[in-house]
Write an enzyme that holds these catalytic residues in place. Structure first.
Site, PDB file in Angstrom:
ATOM      1  N   ARG A   1      12.310  -5.829   4.686  1.00  0.00           N
ATOM      2  CA  ARG A   1      12.241  -4.385   4.425  1.00  0.00           C
ATOM      3  C   ARG A   1      13.280  -3.615   5.227  1.00  0.00           C
ATOM      4  O   ARG A   1      13.527  -3.901   6.391  1.00  0.00           O
ATOM      5  CB  ARG A   1      10.843  -3.873   4.781  1.00  0.00           C
ATOM      6  CG  ARG A   1      10.716  -2.362   4.679  1.00  0.00           C
ATOM      7  CD  ARG A   1       9.293  -1.914   4.614  1.00  0.00           C
ATOM      8  NE  ARG A   1       8.557  -2.114   5.861  1.00  0.00           N
ATOM      9  CZ  ARG A   1       7.276  -1.833   6.000  1.00  0.00           C
ATOM     10  NH1 ARG A   1       6.593  -1.348   4.971  1.00  0.00           N
ATOM     11  NH2 ARG A   1       6.660  -2.036   7.146  1.00  0.00           N
TER      12      ARG A   1
ATOM     13  N   ARG B   1      12.662  -1.615  10.786  1.00  0.00           N
ATOM     14  CA  ARG B   1      11.675  -1.185  11.771  1.00  0.00           C
ATOM     15  C   ARG B   1      11.529  -2.289  12.811  1.00  0.00           C
ATOM     16  O   ARG B   1      11.413  -3.456  12.456  1.00  0.00           O
ATOM     17  CB  ARG B   1      10.315  -0.983  11.088  1.00  0.00           C
ATOM     18  CG  ARG B   1      10.112   0.415  10.544  1.00  0.00           C
ATOM     19  CD  ARG B   1       8.875   0.523   9.690  1.00  0.00           C
ATOM     20  NE  ARG B   1       7.658  -0.033  10.268  1.00  0.00           N
ATOM     21  CZ  ARG B   1       6.461   0.023   9.686  1.00  0.00           C
ATOM     22  NH1 ARG B   1       6.327   0.629   8.517  1.00  0.00           N
ATOM     23  NH2 ARG B   1       5.402  -0.513  10.248  1.00  0.00           N
TER      24      ARG B   1
ATOM     25  N   ARG C   1       1.097  -8.618  13.895  1.00  0.00           N
ATOM     26  CA  ARG C   1       0.397  -7.603  13.085  1.00  0.00           C
ATOM     27  C   ARG C   1      -0.581  -8.278  12.124  1.00  0.00           C
ATOM     28  O   ARG C   1      -1.675  -7.772  11.884  1.00  0.00           O
ATOM     29  CB  ARG C   1       1.420  -6.756  12.310  1.00  0.00           C
ATOM     30  CG  ARG C   1       2.171  -5.787  13.223  1.00  0.00           C
ATOM     31  CD  ARG C   1       3.424  -5.253  12.560  1.00  0.00           C
ATOM     32  NE  ARG C   1       3.173  -4.364  11.463  1.00  0.00           N
ATOM     33  CZ  ARG C   1       4.086  -4.039  10.542  1.00  0.00           C
ATOM     34  NH1 ARG C   1       5.313  -4.549  10.624  1.00  0.00           N
ATOM     35  NH2 ARG C   1       3.781  -3.224   9.567  1.00  0.00           N
TER      36      ARG C   1
ATOM     37  N   LYS D   1       0.825  -1.212   0.000  1.00  0.00           N
ATOM     38  CA  LYS D   1       0.000   0.000   0.000  1.00  0.00           C
ATOM     39  C   LYS D   1       0.861   1.266   0.000  1.00  0.00           C
ATOM     40  O   LYS D   1       0.639   2.183  -0.773  1.00  0.00           O
ATOM     41  CB  LYS D   1      -0.923   0.037   1.235  1.00  0.00           C
ATOM     42  CG  LYS D   1      -1.814  -1.173   1.383  1.00  0.00           C
ATOM     43  CD  LYS D   1      -2.759  -1.038   2.570  1.00  0.00           C
ATOM     44  CE  LYS D   1      -2.102  -0.948   3.931  1.00  0.00           C
ATOM     45  NZ  LYS D   1      -1.350  -2.151   4.348  1.00  0.00           N
TER      46      LYS D   1
ATOM     47  N   ARG E   1      -8.701   0.956  10.380  1.00  0.00           N
ATOM     48  CA  ARG E   1      -8.240  -0.408  10.667  1.00  0.00           C
ATOM     49  C   ARG E   1      -9.294  -1.205  11.419  1.00  0.00           C
ATOM     50  O   ARG E   1      -9.056  -2.352  11.760  1.00  0.00           O
ATOM     51  CB  ARG E   1      -6.955  -0.358  11.479  1.00  0.00           C
ATOM     52  CG  ARG E   1      -5.702  -0.559  10.585  1.00  0.00           C
ATOM     53  CD  ARG E   1      -4.499  -0.399  11.460  1.00  0.00           C
ATOM     54  NE  ARG E   1      -3.332  -1.099  11.071  1.00  0.00           N
ATOM     55  CZ  ARG E   1      -2.309  -0.536  10.421  1.00  0.00           C
ATOM     56  NH1 ARG E   1      -2.395   0.683   9.963  1.00  0.00           N
ATOM     57  NH2 ARG E   1      -1.220  -1.234  10.198  1.00  0.00           N
TER      58      ARG E   1
HETATM   59  P1  AMP Z   1       1.711   0.651   9.491  1.00  0.00           P
HETATM   60  O1  AMP Z   1       2.905   1.486   9.168  1.00  0.00           O
HETATM   61  O2  AMP Z   1       0.456   1.084   8.780  1.00  0.00           O
HETATM   62  O3  AMP Z   1       1.979  -0.828   9.343  1.00  0.00           O
HETATM   63  O4  AMP Z   1       1.397   0.902  11.038  1.00  0.00           O
HETATM   64  C1  AMP Z   1       2.348   0.611  12.030  1.00  0.00           C
HETATM   65  C2  AMP Z   1       1.666   0.555  13.395  1.00  0.00           C
HETATM   66  O5  AMP Z   1       1.067   1.816  13.713  1.00  0.00           O
HETATM   67  C3  AMP Z   1       0.539  -0.455  13.521  1.00  0.00           C
HETATM   68  O6  AMP Z   1       1.001  -1.767  13.775  1.00  0.00           O
HETATM   69  C4  AMP Z   1      -0.250   0.127  14.698  1.00  0.00           C
HETATM   70  O7  AMP Z   1       0.406  -0.104  15.915  1.00  0.00           O
HETATM   71  C5  AMP Z   1      -0.166   1.630  14.417  1.00  0.00           C
HETATM   72  N1  AMP Z   1      -1.280   2.093  13.560  1.00  0.00           N
HETATM   73  C6  AMP Z   1      -1.188   2.584  12.288  1.00  0.00           C
HETATM   74  N2  AMP Z   1      -2.400   2.914  11.808  1.00  0.00           N
HETATM   75  C7  AMP Z   1      -3.289   2.620  12.797  1.00  0.00           C
HETATM   76  C8  AMP Z   1      -4.708   2.725  12.918  1.00  0.00           C
HETATM   77  N3  AMP Z   1      -5.477   3.185  11.922  1.00  0.00           N
HETATM   78  N4  AMP Z   1      -5.285   2.327  14.101  1.00  0.00           N
HETATM   79  C9  AMP Z   1      -4.546   1.867  15.115  1.00  0.00           C
HETATM   80  N5  AMP Z   1      -3.196   1.730  15.063  1.00  0.00           N
HETATM   81  C10 AMP Z   1      -2.566   2.110  13.935  1.00  0.00           C
END
Ligand code: AMP
Length: 219
Positions: A127, A160, A171, A13, A88
């Protein structure tokens, strides 16, 4: 046009969002990036969010929702935006549609990136991200010219903490439990278009462009 990019972590994405934002001038709003930046700054939100991110759990709705609602209200979001990593769960999705309604806006499309768990794990665990400019690499599929160094800015590449295999598995579990239901949620609203997240970046971009043209969203 206002778009949601939906799909499991590692579905591509963020990569597509970067290309699409260049091509179509859409604002890329990544809640993961916003939360990580807040954690780096060590401000109130960041301090609250850091533990959840590290464990691969969802940050509480009220924190994320207020970040997103204020971001989509800013001037640079007027031309359109792409939400990457938000919503989410259905509560976040309900609040998003309410917030948009209040601004006389709506979602035009939800692009659902489908991918297998195997591909997600492989992509995320390989990554590497630049500390300075945020460019993404992959140890096998897209290695930098010089190991550990960003081609674009010379910054240091790192993994990360939540891309370590154990956290990635968590996740993906959280995605299954909390986020997957949004596929039906948006399908029932007629907004969902499914695309194959396993495709190569350029090919997938072509598929998305064709969807925009078909939906009359390319101008
Ligand atoms: P991402 O970079 O989108 O994979 O997000 C990394 C982390 O940020 C996730 O594993 C969550 O801990 C937090 N996070 C990102 N977006 C959300 C969301 N919409 N709701 C809750 N936690 C979020």
């Amino acid at each position: 046009m206002n778009i949601v990019l939906l799909g499991p972590p590692g579905a591509g994405k963020g990569t597509q969002a970067k290309v699409l934002s260049k091509e179509f001038g859409l604002l890329h709003i990544s809640t993961g990036d916003m939360l990580r930046n807040a954690a780096k700054r060590g401000d109130g939100i960041g301090k609250k969010a850091a533990g959840y991110i590290e464990r691969g759990e969802l940050v509480p709705d009220e924190i994320v929702v207020s970040l997103v609602v204020s971001r989509i209200s800013q001037k640079d979001a007027e031309k359109g935006f792409m939400l990457d990593g938000f919503p989410r769960n259905t509560k976040q999705a309900d609040i998003l549609s309410l917030a948009l309604e209040q601004k006389n806006k709506k979602l035009d499309l939800v692009l659902y990136f489908s991918t297998s768990e195997k591909v997600s794990v492989e992509r995320l665990s390989g990554r590497r991200v630049c500390r300075k400019c945020g460019s993404n690499y992959h140890v096998k599929n897209m290695p930098p010219k010089k190991e550990g160094i960003c081609d674009a800015c010379g910054g240091e590449l790192y993994q990360r903490p939540d891309d370590k295999e154990e956290t990635v598995k968590n996740r993906l579990k959280v995605y299954d439990k909390e986020t997957k239901s949004l596929i039906d949620y948006y399908r029932s609203q007629g907004l969902l278009r499914e695309i194959n997240g396993d495709m190569e970046v350029g090919d997938l971009f072509g598929v998305i462009k064709a969807i925009f043209v078909k939906e009359g969203l390319d101008g």
